[in-house]
Design an enzyme around this catalytic site. Structure first.
Site, short mmCIF file in Angstrom:
data_model
loop_
_atom_site.label_atom_id
_atom_site.label_comp_id
_atom_site.label_asym_id
_atom_site.label_seq_id
_atom_site.Cartn_x
_atom_site.Cartn_y
_atom_site.Cartn_z
N ALA A 126 -1.03 7.02 -12.49
CA ALA A 126 -1.74 7.35 -13.73
C ALA A 126 -1.00 6.91 -15.00
O ALA A 126 -1.23 7.48 -16.07
CB ALA A 126 -2.03 8.84 -13.76
N ASP A 163 8.05 13.37 -4.11
CA ASP A 163 6.90 12.48 -4.27
C ASP A 163 6.82 11.56 -3.04
O ASP A 163 7.81 10.94 -2.65
CB ASP A 163 7.13 11.66 -5.55
CG ASP A 163 5.91 10.88 -6.00
OD1 ASP A 163 4.80 11.25 -5.62
OD2 ASP A 163 6.10 9.90 -6.76
N HIS A 212 -0.42 2.32 -8.03
CA HIS A 212 0.96 2.47 -8.47
C HIS A 212 1.45 1.20 -9.18
O HIS A 212 0.97 0.11 -8.87
CB HIS A 212 1.87 2.74 -7.26
CG HIS A 212 1.63 4.09 -6.65
ND1 HIS A 212 1.21 4.26 -5.35
CD2 HIS A 212 1.74 5.34 -7.16
CE1 HIS A 212 1.08 5.54 -5.09
NE2 HIS A 212 1.40 6.23 -6.17
N ASP A 229 2.75 12.35 2.61
CA ASP A 229 1.76 11.29 2.44
C ASP A 229 1.45 10.65 3.79
O ASP A 229 2.13 9.73 4.24
CB ASP A 229 2.28 10.25 1.44
CG ASP A 229 1.28 9.12 1.21
OD1 ASP A 229 0.20 9.16 1.85
OD2 ASP A 229 1.57 8.22 0.42
P1 13P Z 1 2.52 5.02 -11.97
O1 13P Z 1 3.14 3.82 -11.31
O2 13P Z 1 1.15 4.71 -12.51
O3 13P Z 1 3.38 5.62 -13.00
O4 13P Z 1 2.27 6.11 -10.84
C1 13P Z 1 3.34 6.91 -10.38
C2 13P Z 1 2.98 7.75 -9.22
O5 13P Z 1 1.84 7.95 -8.87
C3 13P Z 1 4.09 8.36 -8.49
O6 13P Z 1 3.66 8.99 -7.33
#
Ligand code: 13P
Length: 326
Positions: A230, A96, A192, A118
């Site tokens: 999300a 990620d 986030h 990213d």
């Molecule tokens: P959240 O902080 O809304 O859970 O988002 C996590 C995210 O997008 C990780 O890449």
């Protein structure tokens, strides 16, 4: 650095087939972040029980925390655990928010089946060049790549962005064509962390920019879109945290109905990290407050894991619609 290993040796799959089915099927694949044993057990256990395909994802910070070699064996263990439960769900191990070619390469080499590069904070041309370079390396190993256009506000591990910039739909075709990415993360109003919207008394969460999403879908029909930031920031957990000594005033997330709508569209991967953190913290705080003499981590982490399983099953069944799609 550990030895090179290909993800197929770990029993993992890339995102290609998962996304193809999700885009056509009107649901989204859950991408849950993890960095410890209990989180991974809960994610894989709940997805096996609900028969949902799953992406288990680690950020750069989580990778530093958990150790690269440890992660590889945890992912392998997760696949085995699902199979021993009698489940054949596809499991993808994803990086990620990769922030450099070197990090993405290291993950490809250590058994990740998907990586995100990213470059959203770079200029458009630099984002294209960096993403293209990662795609070339990753695709040679049949590892899929997620790129990003537009910036999300909020805190993602140690990376902080003050303001969001919505994705410009007029850039997406060119970006996808030039980079060769397999999926695209976009910015349509999510952020986030646990403080996504600053609401005044009585104010409602503003709707996501579905108009931008629709325009993107019109320009690149059938292309897999990813929604970051999300989490719903489940009010029950925020309440428990505050009740048992925490301080999380004004924490607000994306309402479930909006996520459900997104999952039915071109959005085929939904990232959830904060909700899992909140579930764990809520139950650990509650347990320790109610059992002040207890000092066995299995007790309070066990309570957290149980809650996480409940949360993930709910997300798969009622929000993303991925239950039964494995
Ligand atoms: P959240 O902080 O809304 O859970 O988002 C996590 C995210 O997008 C990780 O890449």
């Amino acid at each position: 650095m550990g030895d090179k290993v290909h993800y197929s040796e770990l029993g993992l799959v890339n995102t290609r087939d998962m996304f193809k089915r999700a885009v056509g099927g009107g649901y989204a694949i859950p991408a849950y972040n993890f960095n410890n044993l209990e989180q991974l057990q809960a994610i894989v256990g709940a997805c096996a029980e609900t028969s949902s395909p799953v992406i288990i994802q680690v950020s750069k910070g989580a990778r530093d925390y958990a150790n690269e070699t440890m992660l590889r064996f945890m992912a392998m263990g997760a696949v085995k655990m699902a199979r021993e439960m009698g489940s054949n769900i596809p499991i993808c191990l994803h990086l990620d928010h990769g922030d450099s070619f070197e990090l993405c390469k290291a993950c490809v080499d250590s058994g990740f089946s998907s990586v995100m590069i990213d470059g959203s904070h770079l200029s458009y041309d630099d984002n294209v060049a960096l993403t293209r370079k990662v795609v070339e390396y990753a695709h040679a190993q049949d590892v899929t790549v997620e790129g990003e256009l537009g910036v999300l506000a909020g805190i993602e591990d140690e990376v902080v962005a003050e303001h969001s910039t919505y994705t410009k739909p007029e850039e997406v075709e060119d970006f996808v064509r030039k980079t060769g990415v397999d999926s695209l993360a976009i910015s349509i109003g999510t952020s986030h962390g646990a403080y996504k919207f600053k609401l005044k008394e009585g104010e409602q969460v503003p709707p996501l920019r579905f108009d931008i999403l629709d325009e993107i879908e019109r320009r690149i029909p059938g292309f897999p879109i990813v929604l970051h930031g999300a989490s719903s920031v489940v009010p029950e957990y925020v309440g428990l945290i505050n009740q048992y000594g925490g301080k999380m005033e004004g924490a607000v997330g994306v309402p479930e109905e909006q996520l459900r709508r997104a999952a039915q569209s071109a959005v085929c991967k939904i990232n959830i990290d904060s909700d899992g953190r909140l579930a764990v913290t809520a139950r650990v705080r509650e347990f320790l407050a109610q059992n002040p003499g207890e000092f066995d981590p299995r007790k309070y982490l066990g309570a957290a894991r149980k809650e996480l399983i409940k949360l993930i099953k709910h997300k798969n069944q009622a929000v993303l619609g991925s239950a039964g799609k494995a």
